[in-house]
Enzyme design. Structure first.
Site, mmCIF file in Angstrom:
data_model
loop_
_atom_site.group_PDB
_atom_site.id
_atom_site.type_symbol
_atom_site.label_atom_id
_atom_site.label_comp_id
_atom_site.label_asym_id
_atom_site.label_seq_id
_atom_site.Cartn_x
_atom_site.Cartn_y
_atom_site.Cartn_z
ATOM 1 N N PHE A 174 127.320 -44.029 33.999
ATOM 2 C CA PHE A 174 125.949 -44.544 33.879
ATOM 3 C C PHE A 174 125.716 -45.818 34.686
ATOM 4 C CE2 PHE A 174 126.926 -42.150 30.017
ATOM 5 C CZ PHE A 174 125.895 -41.219 30.019
ATOM 6 N N GLY B 28 113.435 -44.200 43.561
ATOM 7 C CA GLY B 28 114.134 -43.532 44.664
ATOM 8 C C GLY B 28 115.620 -43.528 44.367
ATOM 9 N N CYS C 224 120.182 -40.749 42.849
ATOM 10 C CA CYS C 224 120.354 -40.024 41.581
ATOM 11 C C CYS C 224 119.084 -39.544 40.885
ATOM 12 C CB CYS C 224 121.223 -40.847 40.653
ATOM 13 S SG CYS C 224 122.909 -40.885 41.289
ATOM 14 N N ARG D 83 119.724 -43.261 50.509
ATOM 15 C CA ARG D 83 119.426 -41.911 50.031
ATOM 16 C C ARG D 83 118.121 -41.912 49.230
ATOM 17 N NH1 ARG D 83 125.274 -40.272 47.556
ATOM 18 N NH2 ARG D 83 125.320 -42.485 47.072
HETATM 19 P P1 NAD Z 1 129.318 -40.706 47.346
HETATM 20 O O1 NAD Z 1 128.717 -39.769 48.298
HETATM 21 O O2 NAD Z 1 129.162 -42.175 47.535
HETATM 22 O O3 NAD Z 1 130.897 -40.442 47.229
HETATM 23 C C1 NAD Z 1 131.464 -39.186 47.122
HETATM 24 C C2 NAD Z 1 132.781 -39.198 47.871
HETATM 25 O O4 NAD Z 1 133.446 -37.961 47.659
HETATM 26 C C3 NAD Z 1 132.629 -39.331 49.381
HETATM 27 O O5 NAD Z 1 133.404 -40.436 49.850
HETATM 28 C C4 NAD Z 1 133.165 -38.012 49.951
HETATM 29 O O6 NAD Z 1 133.801 -38.158 51.193
HETATM 30 C C5 NAD Z 1 134.116 -37.590 48.847
HETATM 31 N N1 NAD Z 1 134.400 -36.152 48.805
HETATM 32 C C6 NAD Z 1 133.534 -35.117 48.875
HETATM 33 N N2 NAD Z 1 134.182 -33.943 48.780
HETATM 34 C C7 NAD Z 1 135.493 -34.245 48.646
HETATM 35 C C8 NAD Z 1 136.671 -33.458 48.521
HETATM 36 N N3 NAD Z 1 136.604 -32.129 48.517
HETATM 37 N N4 NAD Z 1 137.863 -34.086 48.409
HETATM 38 C C9 NAD Z 1 137.937 -35.440 48.432
HETATM 39 N N5 NAD Z 1 136.846 -36.229 48.554
HETATM 40 C C10 NAD Z 1 135.652 -35.645 48.664
HETATM 41 O O7 NAD Z 1 128.761 -40.279 45.915
HETATM 42 P P2 NAD Z 1 128.516 -41.200 44.625
HETATM 43 O O8 NAD Z 1 127.243 -41.917 44.764
HETATM 44 O O9 NAD Z 1 129.764 -41.945 44.319
HETATM 45 O O10 NAD Z 1 128.299 -40.062 43.517
HETATM 46 C C11 NAD Z 1 129.366 -39.282 43.058
HETATM 47 C C12 NAD Z 1 128.896 -38.560 41.797
HETATM 48 O O11 NAD Z 1 128.638 -39.524 40.766
HETATM 49 C C13 NAD Z 1 127.596 -37.780 41.950
HETATM 50 O O12 NAD Z 1 127.663 -36.643 41.142
HETATM 51 C C14 NAD Z 1 126.542 -38.727 41.423
HETATM 52 O O13 NAD Z 1 125.414 -38.057 40.920
HETATM 53 C C15 NAD Z 1 127.285 -39.412 40.303
HETATM 54 N N6 NAD Z 1 126.810 -40.760 39.974
HETATM 55 C C16 NAD Z 1 126.488 -41.615 40.983
HETATM 56 C C17 NAD Z 1 126.080 -42.932 40.665
HETATM 57 C C18 NAD Z 1 125.695 -43.906 41.734
HETATM 58 O O14 NAD Z 1 125.228 -44.984 41.391
HETATM 59 N N7 NAD Z 1 125.845 -43.614 43.006
HETATM 60 C C19 NAD Z 1 126.037 -43.327 39.314
HETATM 61 C C20 NAD Z 1 126.395 -42.405 38.327
HETATM 62 C C21 NAD Z 1 126.793 -41.121 38.674
HETATM 63 C C1 UGA Z 2 120.354 -44.874 38.073
HETATM 64 C C2 UGA Z 2 120.582 -45.138 36.574
HETATM 65 O O1 UGA Z 2 119.942 -46.361 36.205
HETATM 66 C C3 UGA Z 2 122.064 -45.227 36.234
HETATM 67 O O2 UGA Z 2 122.229 -45.376 34.820
HETATM 68 C C4 UGA Z 2 122.739 -43.934 36.693
HETATM 69 O O3 UGA Z 2 124.131 -43.999 36.468
HETATM 70 C C5 UGA Z 2 122.483 -43.714 38.176
HETATM 71 O O4 UGA Z 2 121.048 -43.690 38.424
HETATM 72 C C6 UGA Z 2 123.040 -42.407 38.632
HETATM 73 O O5 UGA Z 2 123.089 -41.460 37.891
HETATM 74 O O6 UGA Z 2 123.426 -42.414 39.787
HETATM 75 P P1 UGA Z 2 120.436 -46.330 40.302
HETATM 76 O O7 UGA Z 2 119.802 -45.141 40.915
HETATM 77 O O8 UGA Z 2 121.609 -46.950 40.953
HETATM 78 O O9 UGA Z 2 120.887 -45.979 38.794
HETATM 79 O O10 UGA Z 2 119.352 -47.485 40.189
HETATM 80 P P2 UGA Z 2 118.211 -47.893 39.137
HETATM 81 O O11 UGA Z 2 118.332 -49.334 38.892
HETATM 82 O O12 UGA Z 2 118.177 -47.006 37.965
HETATM 83 O O13 UGA Z 2 116.901 -47.648 40.009
HETATM 84 C C7 UGA Z 2 116.477 -46.354 40.398
HETATM 85 C C8 UGA Z 2 115.097 -46.445 41.021
HETATM 86 O O14 UGA Z 2 114.113 -46.785 40.039
HETATM 87 C C9 UGA Z 2 114.985 -47.531 42.102
HETATM 88 O O15 UGA Z 2 114.169 -47.064 43.141
HETATM 89 C C10 UGA Z 2 114.331 -48.689 41.393
HETATM 90 O O16 UGA Z 2 113.626 -49.550 42.241
HETATM 91 C C11 UGA Z 2 113.387 -47.936 40.443
HETATM 92 N N1 UGA Z 2 113.024 -48.734 39.245
HETATM 93 C C12 UGA Z 2 113.969 -49.045 38.317
HETATM 94 C C13 UGA Z 2 111.713 -49.113 39.064
HETATM 95 O O17 UGA Z 2 110.837 -48.820 39.910
HETATM 96 N N2 UGA Z 2 111.377 -49.803 37.935
HETATM 97 C C14 UGA Z 2 112.282 -50.142 36.994
HETATM 98 O O18 UGA Z 2 111.899 -50.784 35.985
HETATM 99 C C15 UGA Z 2 113.613 -49.748 37.183
#
Ligand code: NAD
Ligand code: UGA
Length: 435
Positions: free
Chosen positions: A152, A261, A264, A331
């Protein structure tokens, strides 16, 4: 405990380094060899406040390792986290699970002793069942459990969010065996007050989508109220305060702005609809949220055009282009939908971002600092809420009129004494528009 993270991105790297900081031995694996080589040299692939120092310290202390050798990493570990990306698939809605399934197949060939396989990637409900099936199909003798443990954390706040979350969610169909291990692993976090929620694997998978969709709904709701405020002469900041102080509603995620945006909310809300379709359940609320959020970007582009009057050849400078502050992640950032509409009207766009020039914006002019944006434009759009944009040097604006469209409500109209500045913001009454 010996842990490996497959996928060293925003989630894998942050979670991996923090588990190492808690005293575990952690191997971070990625199939992007360049990323791994850079990490070994202390070059961090993402902008995340505080991450560099943590990675370098834990790497030097030999608690954190980086490798592209996935087979060995799996063999050497007791707990395997899958943290690969699950972006939107080619159909434009579903979660693309090919990385998750490819990793499951590799895991199946490297189970040399009992292992707990944990999906940390955000995956649709029942994906754990499929991962289990893939592993069993390729390996019918080994003992293992597949657990769901969604993440999260937020980008830009990732280290604090991982260390001090509200809760840790663990979903397993064999809690008897896995719960104790996971409780121990997360003890440094739960000791500080995070709730440990143990449930079934499917419930855990769904909790993640429900959480993101609910937060996206909250933002979309306040954005629609902001639209109404502008017409009826109210102030959305006061509305957010007025409703958010009701504990049943809660004050967070009620900041009106330029649509949600990021990597996620957009992809996960779409995937949730697809999950609903698969199980013949209508997700009307989420569908409406997506529609409203898409429309918002168009509304804001129109608002810019309206502010400019005659847009052709007018110069607009954007401050911040990522989807939020404190990240370099482009993204699904909102401005990618706003720019084409402006360019079509002949607007000249430049931008500055604290995380540098963006390959996605090759056709736009990059400026090295916010002063250059303030001096050279007819309109300045504050697109992201970086702290450095809260104290812009308006004394630079001297000879001509400058319009400011503050999409994050960082300022108050009353704070502008410079009569050459015309200030616009989000969801505030028409009287608040002029300085
Ligand atoms: P990311 O694109 O930053 O990282 C993913 C990594 O996995 C990349 O470095 C890629 O090269 C690697 N990868 C892909 N296929 C692979 C394979 N077959 N073997 C080894 N490595 C491999 O993605 P992220 O933002 O870290 O998100 C990862 C997951 O976590 C997603 O499902 C996303 O929804 C979830 N998530 C992301 C966030 C966030 O804030 N970015 C927060 C919570 C959950
Ligand atoms: C969001 C969730 O907050 C995390 O809990 C979750 O783990 C993550 O997605 C995920 O699944 O990847 P994140 O996308 O990093 O995290 O950023 P947020 O702070 O949630 O913002 C998301 C979007 O909403 C941004 O564009 C932000 O500007 C917008 N936002 C957020 C608003 O416009 N108003 C708000 O009050 C809060």
């Amino acid at each position: 405990m010996k842990i490996c993270f497959i996928g060293t991105g925003y989630v894998g790297l942050v979670s991996g380094v923090l588990f190492a900081d808690f005293g575990n031995k952690v191997i971070c694996v990625d199939n992007n060899k360049k990323k791994i080589e850079n990490l070994k040299k202390g070059i961090i692939p993402i902008f995340e406040p505080g991450l560099d120092e943590l990675v370098i310290r834990n790497y030097k202390s030999k608690r954190l390792f980086f490798t592209s050798d996935i087979n060995k990493a799996i063999k050497d570990s007791d707990i395997i986290f899958i943290a690969v990306g699950t972006p939107t698939a080619k159909d434009g809605v579903s979660a693309d699970l090919k990385n998750v399934y490819a990793v499951a197949k590799i895991i199946s060939k490297n189970i040399n002793k009992y292992k707990i396989i944990i999906t940390k990637s955000t995956v649709p409900v029942c994906t754990g069942d499929e991962v289990e099936k893939i592993i069993k199909k390729n390996n019918s003798i080994s003992k293992f459990d597949v657990v769901s443990n969604p993440e999260f954390l937020r980008e830009g706040e990732a280290i604090r969010d991982f260390r001090y979350p509200d809760r840790v969610v663990v979903g397993s169909n064999n809690l008897k065996k896995t719960k104790l291990v996971l409780e121990k692993l997360y003890e440094p976090i739960t000791k500080k007050g995070a709730k440990f929620i143990a449930t079934t694997r499917r419930s855990s998978e769904l909790i993640k989508y429900a959480a993101n969709a609910f937060l996206a709904t909250k933002i979309t709701f306040i954005n629609e109220i902001a639209n109404l405020c502008e017409v009826v002469g109210s102030n959305v900041d006061d509305i957010a305060l007025g409703i958010g102080t009701d504990a049943r509603i809660g004050s967070r995620f009620l900041r009106a702005g330029p649509a949600y945006g990021g990597s996620c909310f957009p992809k996960d809300t779409k995937a949730l609809i697809k999950i609903g379709d698969k199980f013949k359940t209508d997700m009307t609320v989420v569908k409406t949220v997506i529609k409203s959020n898409e429309k918002r970007k168009s509304i804001l582009a129109d608002r810019i055009i309206e502010i400019l009057g005659k847009p052709k050849n007018k110069k607009v400078g954007f401050l911040g282009v990522t989807f939020k502050a404190n990240t370099d992640d482009m993204r699904d950032t909102q401005c990618l939908k706003i720019f084409p509409k402006l360019l079509k009207k002949g607007v000249k766009i430049s931008y500055y971002d604290p995380t540098g020039e963006k390959k996605e914006l090759k056709n736009l002019k990059y400026k090295k600092n916010s002063d250059e944006i303030l001096i050279n434009n007819d309109l300045v759009v504050i697109h992201t809420e970086w702290d450095e944009f809260r104290s812009l040097n308006f004394s630079k604006v001297k000879s001509k009129k400058l319009m400011i469209f503050d999409m994050r409500n960082l300022y108050q109209a009353s704070s502008f004494s410079n009569k050459n500045i015309i200030y616009y913001s989000i969801g505030r009454s028409l009287n608040d528009k002029k300085a």
